[in-house]
Design an enzyme around this catalytic site. Structure first.
Site, mmCIF file in Angstrom:
data_model
loop_
_atom_site.group_PDB
_atom_site.id
_atom_site.type_symbol
_atom_site.label_atom_id
_atom_site.label_comp_id
_atom_site.label_asym_id
_atom_site.label_seq_id
_atom_site.Cartn_x
_atom_site.Cartn_y
_atom_site.Cartn_z
ATOM 1 N N LYS A 46 1.662 1.554 -42.406
ATOM 2 C CA LYS A 46 1.694 -0.073 -41.225
ATOM 3 C C LYS A 46 0.769 -0.445 -41.512
ATOM 4 C CE LYS A 46 1.763 0.909 -37.550
ATOM 5 N NZ LYS A 46 1.765 1.990 -36.075
ATOM 6 N N GLU B 200 0.800 -1.411 0.113
ATOM 7 C CA GLU B 200 -0.047 0.041 -0.109
ATOM 8 C C GLU B 200 1.072 0.825 -0.255
ATOM 9 O OE1 GLU B 200 -2.601 -0.834 3.221
ATOM 10 O OE2 GLU B 200 -4.358 -1.832 2.824
ATOM 11 N N ASP C 87 2.994 6.451 -39.367
ATOM 12 C CA ASP C 87 1.546 5.463 -39.331
ATOM 13 C C ASP C 87 0.705 6.420 -40.200
ATOM 14 O OD1 ASP C 87 1.088 6.691 -37.214
ATOM 15 O OD2 ASP C 87 1.924 5.160 -35.945
ATOM 16 N N ARG D 252 -0.310 -2.397 -38.429
ATOM 17 C CA ARG D 252 -0.274 -3.962 -37.193
ATOM 18 C C ARG D 252 -0.922 -4.891 -36.921
ATOM 19 N NH1 ARG D 252 2.314 -1.222 -32.338
ATOM 20 N NH2 ARG D 252 1.445 0.830 -33.463
ATOM 21 N N ASP E 128 6.997 11.243 -34.270
ATOM 22 C CA ASP E 128 5.914 10.221 -32.990
ATOM 23 C C ASP E 128 5.958 10.945 -31.489
ATOM 24 O OD1 ASP E 128 4.008 8.926 -32.892
ATOM 25 O OD2 ASP E 128 5.281 6.776 -32.981
ATOM 26 N N GLY F 144 10.018 0.412 -29.670
ATOM 27 C CA GLY F 144 10.604 1.189 -30.356
ATOM 28 C C GLY F 144 10.637 -0.069 -32.386
#
Length: 331
Positions: free
Chosen positions: A211, A57, A187, A213, A237, A243
């Protein structure tokens, strides 16, 4: 980079914590950045205790009076994400119960930002859940930087000031004697970001990597849309995680004839094996990131350049405190 807040202005504004009732406190996720912000503003990083009990905690105590104060809590929710998020929520609750006048969560890196929509059935939109937790804990305002998608600002039912690391990156690149620049989005989803960056780079031309994915933390780059042959390609980006995306993009750019490849990102998440991928011989000339997330020494490599966003965050904090425009910093 040039300081946003000059010494002359600081003197004119009489920037002192006693008269302005501005208080800064940092969690444990990035104390170095918090110290830089505090130094820029000329206020201390306030005393607090953050510790963990034997059962895991978390415990937080603010160790000075903040009654009626304008409190800024500096805590990027980077790895370990859940611990740092929970610590931030506990800090907010402690400040609320201590009668702070206003609480701003300064979250340079917003964890769970990639979970901003459902991509399959029966998934959580965790970016929205995180926003709900912050609001319910008692935050009055959020200051974030380079959110994965700008629409996340709308997940909050409170003001959310969204700032950008690109001026820091552009200032640095302007000192590197680069020629024949082309800004590349890794992308299709990052085209708007890359276009804005290209505009700041004297309206440099834009290229896009198409791209596909194939799974979480996996990506396959297919083709380049645009001319990169013989040019200095700047891959931009919001973050670099493992990476995979940006390295696949760099290899493709090299194959297409780019003479130099430089990677730029605000957030250096650097989950393994990012450092090994990014430091591969001949892939990147430089990898330029900011200190929104602390980078452990074992994850550094020769091509890495880390820039500070402390002045930018400090100026945004000052403007929020003074109830002046934050967006005008980027006009």
């Amino acid at each position: 980079m040039t300081s946003f807040l000059t010494a002359a202005r600081a003197e004119q504004e009489k920037l002192t914590p006693d008269t302005r009732r501005l208080r800064l406190f940092s969690g444990t996720s990035n104390p170095g950045l918090a110290r830089e912000i505090a130094a820029y503003l000329g206020v201390p990083d306030g005393p607090r205790v953050c510790k963990r009990f034997a059962d895991g905690e978390l415990y937080v105590q603010i160790q000075e009076s903040i009654r009626g104060c304008d409190v800024f809590l500096i805590q990027p929710t980077c790895a370990p994400v859940n611990d740092h998020l929970m610590e931030l929520l506990i800090m907010v609750d402690a400040c609320r119960r201590a009668s702070a006048r206003q609480i701003t969560a300064v979250v340079p890196y917003y964890g769970y930002a990639r979970a901003d929509r459902k991509t399959a059935g029966r998934e959580s939109i965790t970016a929205k859940l995180t926003a709900n937790l912050l609001v319910k804990s008692g935050v009055d305002r959020v200051l974030a930087m380079d959110l994965h998608s700008a629409q996340i600002q709308g997940y909050f039912d409170i003001p959310c000031d969204h700032i950008y690391g690109s001026p820091v990156l552009v200032d640095y690149l302007s000192t590197q004697n680069l020629d024949d620049i082309v800004v590349v989005s890794p992308d299709v989803g990052g085209v708007a970001r890359a276009r804005a960056f290209a505009k700041q780079m004297n309206d440099a031309p834009l290229a896009i990597i198409d791209k596909r994915r194939t799974g979480h933390n996996l990506a396959e780059s297919l083709t380049v849309i645009g001319d990169v042959s013989g040019r200095t390609a700047i891959l931009i980006d919001d973050m670099i995680d493992t990476g995979g995306t940006i390295c696949a993009g760099a290899r493709l750019l090299r194959q297409q004839g780019a003479k130099r490849v430089i990677a730029c990102a605000t957030h250096a998440v650097f989950s393994p094996p990012a450092s090994e991928r990014l430091s591969a011989d001949g892939l990147f000339e430089q990898v330029v990131v900011t200190n929104s997330i602390p980078i452990q020494q074992e994850r550094t490599f020769p091509q890495l350049q880390v820039l500070s966003v402390a002045n930018m965050l400090g100026e945004a904090i000052w403007r929020i405190h003074e109830e002046s425009s934050v967006s005008s910093m980027f006009r």
